[in-house]
Design a protein around this motif. Structure first.
Motif, PDB file in Angstrom:
ATOM      1  N   SER A 249     -17.353 -13.825  -6.180  1.00 10.47           N
ATOM      2  CA  SER A 249     -17.301 -13.152  -4.638  1.00 10.47           C
ATOM      3  C   SER A 249     -17.687 -11.957  -4.608  1.00 10.47           C
ATOM      4  CB  SER A 249     -15.806 -13.418  -4.272  1.00 10.47           C
ATOM      5  OG  SER A 249     -15.401 -12.680  -2.976  1.00 10.47           O
ATOM      6  N   THR A 250     -18.160 -11.332  -3.551  1.00 12.03           N
ATOM      7  CA  THR A 250     -18.635  -9.722  -3.235  1.00 12.03           C
ATOM      8  C   THR A 250     -17.516  -9.301  -2.314  1.00 12.03           C
ATOM      9  OG1 THR A 250     -20.063 -10.393  -1.499  1.00 12.03           O
ATOM     10  CG2 THR A 250     -20.936 -10.269  -3.861  1.00 12.03           C
ATOM     11  N   ASP A 251     -16.250  -9.907  -1.736  1.00 15.26           N
ATOM     12  CA  ASP A 251     -15.730  -9.302  -0.967  1.00 15.26           C
ATOM     13  C   ASP A 251     -14.735  -8.284  -1.501  1.00 15.26           C
ATOM     14  OD1 ASP A 251     -16.515 -11.582   0.403  1.00 15.26           O
ATOM     15  OD2 ASP A 251     -14.489 -12.510   0.527  1.00 15.26           O
ATOM     16  N   ARG A 252     -14.670  -7.209  -0.820  1.00 15.37           N
ATOM     17  CA  ARG A 252     -13.826  -6.134  -1.436  1.00 15.37           C
ATOM     18  C   ARG A 252     -12.632  -5.795  -0.899  1.00 15.37           C
ATOM     19  NH1 ARG A 252     -17.923  -0.925  -0.855  1.00 15.37           N
ATOM     20  NH2 ARG A 252     -17.563  -1.489   1.236  1.00 15.37           N
ATOM     21  N   LEU A 253     -11.813  -5.338  -1.314  1.00 14.38           N
ATOM     22  CA  LEU A 253     -10.343  -4.669  -0.747  1.00 14.38           C
ATOM     23  C   LEU A 253     -10.193  -3.478  -0.739  1.00 14.38           C
ATOM     24  CD1 LEU A 253      -7.622  -7.034  -2.720  1.00 14.38           C
ATOM     25  CD2 LEU A 253      -9.295  -7.841  -0.786  1.00 14.38           C
ATOM     26  N   ALA A 254      -9.912  -2.723   0.533  1.00 13.78           N
ATOM     27  CA  ALA A 254      -9.905  -1.366   0.716  1.00 13.78           C
ATOM     28  C   ALA A 254      -8.694  -0.926   1.215  1.00 13.78           C
ATOM     29  CB  ALA A 254     -10.887  -1.388   1.758  1.00 13.78           C
ATOM     30  N   TRP A 255      -8.296   0.409   0.492  1.00 17.47           N
ATOM     31  CA  TRP A 255      -7.008   0.920   0.935  1.00 17.47           C
ATOM     32  C   TRP A 255      -7.495   2.405   1.464  1.00 17.47           C
ATOM     33  CZ3 TRP A 255      -7.314  -2.392  -2.903  1.00 17.47           C
ATOM     34  CH2 TRP A 255      -6.197  -3.368  -2.858  1.00 17.47           C
ATOM     35  N   ILE A 256      -7.001   2.553   2.678  1.00 16.04           N
ATOM     36  CA  ILE A 256      -7.595   3.881   3.186  1.00 16.04           C
ATOM     37  C   ILE A 256      -6.444   4.968   3.477  1.00 16.04           C
ATOM     38  CG2 ILE A 256      -8.471   5.051   5.541  1.00 16.04           C
ATOM     39  CD1 ILE A 256      -8.948   1.845   6.300  1.00 16.04           C
ATOM     40  N   THR A 257      -6.793   6.224   2.882  1.00 18.96           N
ATOM     41  CA  THR A 257      -6.063   7.469   2.990  1.00 18.96           C
ATOM     42  C   THR A 257      -6.820   8.631   3.499  1.00 18.96           C
ATOM     43  OG1 THR A 257      -5.105   6.917   0.718  1.00 18.96           O
ATOM     44  CG2 THR A 257      -5.156   9.124   1.327  1.00 18.96           C
ATOM     45  N   THR A 258      -6.088   9.291   4.562  1.00 23.09           N
ATOM     46  CA  THR A 258      -6.615  10.367   5.098  1.00 23.09           C
ATOM     47  C   THR A 258      -5.885  11.525   4.763  1.00 23.09           C
ATOM     48  OG1 THR A 258      -6.923   9.133   7.152  1.00 23.09           O
ATOM     49  CG2 THR A 258      -7.049  11.540   7.362  1.00 23.09           C
TER      50      THR A 258
END
Length: 211
Positions: free
Chosen positions: A201-210
Motif C-alpha cells: 500500500s502507498t497510503d500515508r498517515l500524516a500528523w500536522i503540527t503548526t
C-alpha cells in the motif's frame, strides 16, 4: 502390388482401415507453458487481494471524541500542502489506527543538542489486533517541513528512540522519532508522515503540527 513411390518416407504405411496416419500431438510443451502462467495468475490474484484488503483506517482525536475520520470514507482528515489523495491526516496528538496498529504521534518539539538541532515527536504504537506485528522507527517515518521538503528520520541524541522490533498482541512500543532541523524551526506547517516500507500500500498517515 504396392507402388513403392506412394510412401516416400520410411515406415509410413496406410492404416488398416484405409485412413491416412494421424500425427501424435505433443502435450508436454503446453504443460511447460501453461503451469507457469497459472502460477503467475494465482500470485497476481493474491497480490491484488493483499492490496485491496485490510486498509480500514480510523482517526481518534482525543478521549471521548470518538472516530473523527474513517479512512474508507471521502473525508481523510484536514488538508496540508502536498497532501495526496490516499493520505489520512490528523492533528498532532491524535491516534490513527490501521492494520490493527494504533499510532499516536505527539506535536513536534524542538530539541537542541551539542550535535545539532532536531524536531522530535513521541510515537506510541499499540497492537490492537490478535497477531504479532512489526514496527520501525527509522525507515517508515519522514517529515515534511514548511518548504515542502521531505526528509527521513534520523538518530536523535539524548532521546529514547523508537528503534525497531515487533509488538505482541495487546503490547505497546513507544519512543521518539527525530528529524534534522535544517530550517531552524521556522514558523509554519510541519507534517510527520508514516508509510510502511514493506507494505504494498502507498497510503500515508500524516500528523500536522503548526509551529
Amino acid at each position: 502390388m504396392t507402388d513403392p513411390g506412394a510412401y516416400p518416407n520410411p515406415g509410413q504405411h496406410p492404416s488398416p482401415h484405409g485412413q491416412p496416419p494421424r500425427n501424435k500431438r505433443r502435450v508436454w510443451p503446453w504443460l511447460v507453458i501453461g503451469v507457469p502462467v497459472l502460477l503467475f495468475g494465482a500470485c497476481g490474484v493474491a497480490v491484488v487481494a493483499s492490496v485491496a484488503g485490510g486498509n480500514d483506517t480510523t482517526v481518534t482525536t482525543g478521549p471521548g471524541d470518538g472516530d473523527a475520520a474513517d479512512g474508507g470514507a471521502a473525508d481523510r482528515g484536514p488538508d496540508f500542502p502536498g497532501k495526496l489523495d490516499d493520505d489520512t491526516a490528523a492533528p498532532a496528538g491524535a491516534t490513527i489506527t490501521r492494520d490493527e496498529l494504533a499510532y499516536t504521534v505527539s506535536p513536534l518539539e524542538a530539541v537542541d543538542t551539542v550535535l545539532g538541532s532536531y524536531l522530535c515527536s513521541t510515537v506510541t504504537i499499540d497492537n490492537v489486533g490478535t497477531s504479532q506485528n512489526d514496527f520501525n522507527g527509522y525507515t517508515d517515518w519522514s517529515l515534511q517541513d514548511t518548504g515542502g521538503a521531505i526528509r527521513d528520520a534520523t538518530f536523535g541524541p539524548d532521546r529514547p528512540m523508537l528503534n525497531s522490533g515487533q509488538i505482541a498482541p495487546g503490547g505497546r512500543a513507544t519512543g521518539s522519532v527525530c528529524f534534522d532541523d535544517r530550517t531552524g524551526a521556522a514558523p509554519g506547517t510541519y507534517v510527520v508522515l508514516f508509510e510502511d516500507t514493506f507494505s504494498l500500500s502507498t497510503d500515508r498517515l500524516a500528523w500536522i503540527t503548526t509551529l
